[in-house]
Design a protein around this motif. Structure first.
Motif, mmCIF file in Angstrom:
data_model
loop_
_atom_site.group_PDB
_atom_site.id
_atom_site.type_symbol
_atom_site.label_atom_id
_atom_site.label_comp_id
_atom_site.label_asym_id
_atom_site.label_seq_id
_atom_site.Cartn_x
_atom_site.Cartn_y
_atom_site.Cartn_z
ATOM 1 N N ILE A 218 -1.632 3.306 -1.531
ATOM 2 C CA ILE A 218 -1.337 2.414 -2.070
ATOM 3 C C ILE A 218 0.395 1.775 -1.882
ATOM 4 N N TYR A 219 0.880 2.789 -1.686
ATOM 5 C CA TYR A 219 2.320 2.781 -1.789
ATOM 6 C C TYR A 219 3.871 2.407 -1.504
ATOM 7 N N GLY A 220 3.042 3.168 -0.521
ATOM 8 C CA GLY A 220 4.020 3.694 0.907
ATOM 9 C C GLY A 220 5.057 4.776 0.500
ATOM 10 N N ILE A 221 4.311 5.465 -0.095
ATOM 11 C CA ILE A 221 5.723 6.431 -0.791
ATOM 12 C C ILE A 221 4.662 7.671 -0.522
ATOM 13 N N ASP A 222 4.838 8.619 0.744
ATOM 14 C CA ASP A 222 4.798 10.061 0.752
ATOM 15 C C ASP A 222 5.125 11.334 -0.215
#
Length: 377
Positions: free
Chosen positions: A134-138
């Motif tokens: 959803i946010y593109g942050i791993d």
């Protein structure tokens, strides 16, 4: 005088290994960063950062990182600072620097089987994929720690009187290292001076090995973290099972009534935009099954999930309902004194995204709030 003893007496180690004075402290306001993966605890204890925070308190100044307690106290809510003073007043009077940290909150990683909506990948490994999609942050979990970590904690807290062990889910996170730390205090005959506090989602019940270790400690406080009841609980604590929670909660209650002499049972309820309208119903449920009065604290992050994001029309209706119950009176003040309605649209947008991802529905789960939203759009 504004005074908090946490910078002197307390250490907080987050689920990702970040070190700070306490769990409420916002390190985002500071350039200095400390993590157990690359910093030993003694280096943090002697750091200029910690010395500066102490000096601000000595000058009667709220440090920037303490804004959460400041905000709560200004609304008449008992902050962690106040609660700590009530609990540890006598220990604070006797404190000397050579005792190092006497209280601490130590998370042994972020392993968790739930992805509660108010949580995220920092505190729950289960969140990682959804947050990335959803946010593109791993957000990677803390690398597996070895027994040296238990020794570092023991060395930093040789005269410990209290240790909090949050999550992740503590009964899933590096349990071998946790038990090694407890055994060190038992072997050094100091366990009898220490109270332990666990925050658990209560989806699993600790096995007998835990209970045999805990018997050697002064007190074991198991705090069940529950944010709603029934279907609302399952929405907020996705993908938890309500029947499992209720079964385990009742089992904990039975253990606390004489079966385990040093067991203290409590319940925490994190108040968010999702559940504040239903606060009294939760309070009644707690009393009915024997859990007692819950400790309630507001969501601070994610910002758009704070209980204060509602537009005035809805906020007034929530206040009206809460005003009818004495237990909820402080939350009326909180809603009246804080306004974050600028985040309302973001709340709706991201709630819809997570609902779609999970295959659940806010409007079906919280119909009263859904009706209010529809009434102003």
């Amino acid at each position: 005088m504004i005074k908090c003893m946490a910078p002197w007496t307390n250490i907080d180690i987050s689920p990702l290994g970040n070190i700070s004075p306490c769990c409420k402290f916002r390190m985002s306001h500071y350039d200095s960063k400390f993590n157990v993966s690359n910093t030993d605890i003694e280096t943090y204890r002697e750091s200029d950062f910690l010395k500066d925070v102490k000096q601000e308190f000595l000058q009667n100044i709220w440090p920037k990182g303490c804004e959460r307690c400041k905000k709560e106290e200004e609304s008449g809510i008992e902050s962690k600072r106040i609660l700590d003073y009530k609990r540890w007043a006598q220990d604070y009077k006797k404190y000397t620097d050579d005792k190092k940290f006497i209280t601490g909150s130590v998370a042994f990683g972020n392993t968790c089987q739930l992805k509660c909506i108010i949580c995220g990948p920092v505190s729950s490994s289960k969140w990682r994929n959804e947050y990335k999609d959803i946010y593109g942050i791993d957000t990677k979990s803390l690398e597996h720690l070895d027994d040296k970590f238990a020794q570092d904690i023991y060395s930093a807290m040789p005269d410990a009187i209290h240790i909090d062990i949050p999550g992740g889910e503590p009964f899933l996170s590096m349990t071998k290292i946790q038990k090694n730390l407890l055994q060190k205090y038992i072997d050094n005959n100091t366990a009898k001076n220490i109270s332990l506090h666990y925050t658990t989602n209560a989806q699993i019940f600790p096995d007998e090995e835990w209970w045999s270790l805990w018997m050697k400690f002064k007190q074991v406080d198991i705090q069940l973290s529950i944010d709603g009841i029934g279907q609302q609980y399952e929405y907020l604590r996705f993908p938890a099972d309500w029947k499992t929670l209720e079964t385990n909660a009742k089992k904990y209650v039975s253990y606390s009534k004489g079966l385990i002499n040093n067991l203290k049972l409590s319940v925490s309820h994190t108040i968010s935009a999702y559940n504040i309208f239903y606060l009294n119903s939760f309070y009644i449920w707690c009393l009915r099954i024997g859990l007692g009065k819950p400790y309630c604290g507001p969501v601070h992050e994610p910002y758009h999930m704070q209980p204060t994001i509602w537009p005035k029309q809805i906020n007034d209706k929530i206040i009206n309902k809460l005003s009818k119950t004495k237990f909820c009176s402080s939350w009326v003040n909180f809603l009246e004194n804080n306004n974050d309605s600028r985040l309302f649209d973001k709340f709706l947008e991201l709630t819809e995204k997570h609902d779609d991802y999970r295959g659940i529905s806010f409007y079906e789960t919280f119909p009263e709030l859904g009706e209010m939203i529809n009434g102003i759009q």
